[in-house]
Write a protein that holds these residues in place. Structure first.
Motif, PDB file in Angstrom:
ATOM      1  N   THR A  11       0.745  -1.288  -0.079  1.00  0.00           N
ATOM      2  CA  THR A  11       0.050   0.053   0.086  1.00  0.00           C
ATOM      3  C   THR A  11       0.843   1.326  -0.118  1.00  0.00           C
ATOM      4  O   THR A  11       0.534   2.230  -0.902  1.00  0.00           O
ATOM      5  N   MET A  12       1.779   1.208   0.910  1.00  0.00           N
ATOM      6  CA  MET A  12       2.881   2.618   0.957  1.00  0.00           C
ATOM      7  C   MET A  12       3.679   2.575  -0.312  1.00  0.00           C
ATOM      8  O   MET A  12       3.732   3.662  -0.784  1.00  0.00           O
ATOM      9  N   GLY A  13       4.378   1.366  -0.563  1.00  0.00           N
ATOM     10  CA  GLY A  13       5.286   1.259  -1.617  1.00  0.00           C
ATOM     11  C   GLY A  13       4.451   1.654  -3.130  1.00  0.00           C
ATOM     12  O   GLY A  13       5.296   2.319  -3.787  1.00  0.00           O
ATOM     13  N   ALA A  14       3.250   1.416  -3.061  1.00  0.00           N
ATOM     14  CA  ALA A  14       2.502   1.624  -4.496  1.00  0.00           C
ATOM     15  C   ALA A  14       2.456   3.253  -4.442  1.00  0.00           C
ATOM     16  O   ALA A  14       2.457   3.723  -5.590  1.00  0.00           O
ATOM     17  N   ALA A  15       2.126   3.730  -3.386  1.00  0.00           N
ATOM     18  CA  ALA A  15       1.945   5.247  -3.412  1.00  0.00           C
ATOM     19  C   ALA A  15       3.093   6.150  -3.600  1.00  0.00           C
ATOM     20  O   ALA A  15       3.362   7.098  -4.579  1.00  0.00           O
ATOM     21  N   ILE A  16       4.086   5.454  -3.158  1.00  0.00           N
ATOM     22  CA  ILE A  16       5.350   6.132  -3.524  1.00  0.00           C
ATOM     23  C   ILE A  16       5.915   5.882  -4.900  1.00  0.00           C
ATOM     24  O   ILE A  16       6.100   6.763  -5.569  1.00  0.00           O
ATOM     25  N   THR A  17       5.573   4.961  -5.494  1.00  0.00           N
ATOM     26  CA  THR A  17       5.777   4.531  -6.869  1.00  0.00           C
ATOM     27  C   THR A  17       5.107   5.201  -7.707  1.00  0.00           C
ATOM     28  O   THR A  17       5.630   5.898  -8.808  1.00  0.00           O
ATOM     29  N   ALA A  18       3.882   5.631  -7.312  1.00  0.00           N
ATOM     30  CA  ALA A  18       3.080   6.476  -8.345  1.00  0.00           C
ATOM     31  C   ALA A  18       3.596   7.913  -8.196  1.00  0.00           C
ATOM     32  O   ALA A  18       3.522   8.472  -9.240  1.00  0.00           O
ATOM     33  N   GLU A  19       4.037   8.548  -7.149  1.00  0.00           N
ATOM     34  CA  GLU A  19       4.468   9.586  -6.995  1.00  0.00           C
ATOM     35  C   GLU A  19       5.933   9.746  -7.692  1.00  0.00           C
ATOM     36  O   GLU A  19       6.119  10.732  -8.400  1.00  0.00           O
ATOM     37  N   LEU A  20       6.449   8.779  -7.905  1.00  0.00           N
ATOM     38  CA  LEU A  20       7.905   8.417  -8.612  1.00  0.00           C
ATOM     39  C   LEU A  20       7.636   8.680 -10.084  1.00  0.00           C
ATOM     40  O   LEU A  20       8.102   9.577 -10.669  1.00  0.00           O
ATOM     41  N   VAL A  21       6.613   7.944 -10.448  1.00  0.00           N
ATOM     42  CA  VAL A  21       6.109   7.838 -11.966  1.00  0.00           C
ATOM     43  C   VAL A  21       5.515   9.374 -12.278  1.00  0.00           C
ATOM     44  O   VAL A  21       5.842   9.789 -13.274  1.00  0.00           O
ATOM     45  N   ALA A  22       4.745   9.946 -11.545  1.00  0.00           N
ATOM     46  CA  ALA A  22       4.030  11.358 -11.798  1.00  0.00           C
ATOM     47  C   ALA A  22       5.424  12.463 -11.873  1.00  0.00           C
ATOM     48  O   ALA A  22       4.954  13.305 -12.619  1.00  0.00           O
ATOM     49  N   GLY A  23       6.272  12.170 -11.333  1.00  0.00           N
ATOM     50  CA  GLY A  23       7.607  12.970 -11.147  1.00  0.00           C
ATOM     51  C   GLY A  23       8.352  12.641 -12.189  1.00  0.00           C
ATOM     52  O   GLY A  23       9.541  13.579 -12.540  1.00  0.00           O
ATOM     53  N   GLY A  24       7.924  11.836 -13.298  1.00  0.00           N
ATOM     54  CA  GLY A  24       8.805  11.726 -14.520  1.00  0.00           C
ATOM     55  C   GLY A  24       9.838  10.684 -14.354  1.00  0.00           C
ATOM     56  O   GLY A  24      10.695  10.635 -15.011  1.00  0.00           O
TER      57      GLY A  24
END
Length: 85
Positions: A11-24
């Motif tokens: 759950t937390m790792g997926a949220a961090i992953t999404a932020e990384l991807v959103a940041g390019g």
């Protein structure tokens, strides 16, 4: 862009992953030994899945471990055993 292996997209790792991807950035996850729910969360967050830790690490500049404290040493040992520096 930085390529980051995220261990493991719960759950937390997926949220961090999404932020990384959103940041390019490019986010990678490892499916071997993980539940179907974990790899689905990673994929939904935008991570590229790899079957082996070694392959993901060979493509990454950074490893981010998001795990419970009791798993931290095992995850760190697995990363070190693959020669990631």
């Amino acid at each position: 862009m930085i390529t980051v292996t995220v261990l493991h997209p719960g759950t937390m790792g997926a949220a961090i992953t999404a932020e990384l991807v959103a940041g390019g950035h490019e986010a990678l996850s490892v499916t071997k030994g993980r539940s179907e729910n974990t790899w689905l969360r990673g994929r939904e967050a935008g991570a590229t899945a790899y079957d082996s830790l070694a392959e993901a690490l060979s493509r990454s500049a950074v490893v981010l471990s998001v795990c419970p404290p009791q798993a931290a040493e095992g995850v760190a040992a697995a990363v070190a055993a693959n020669g990631f520096a």
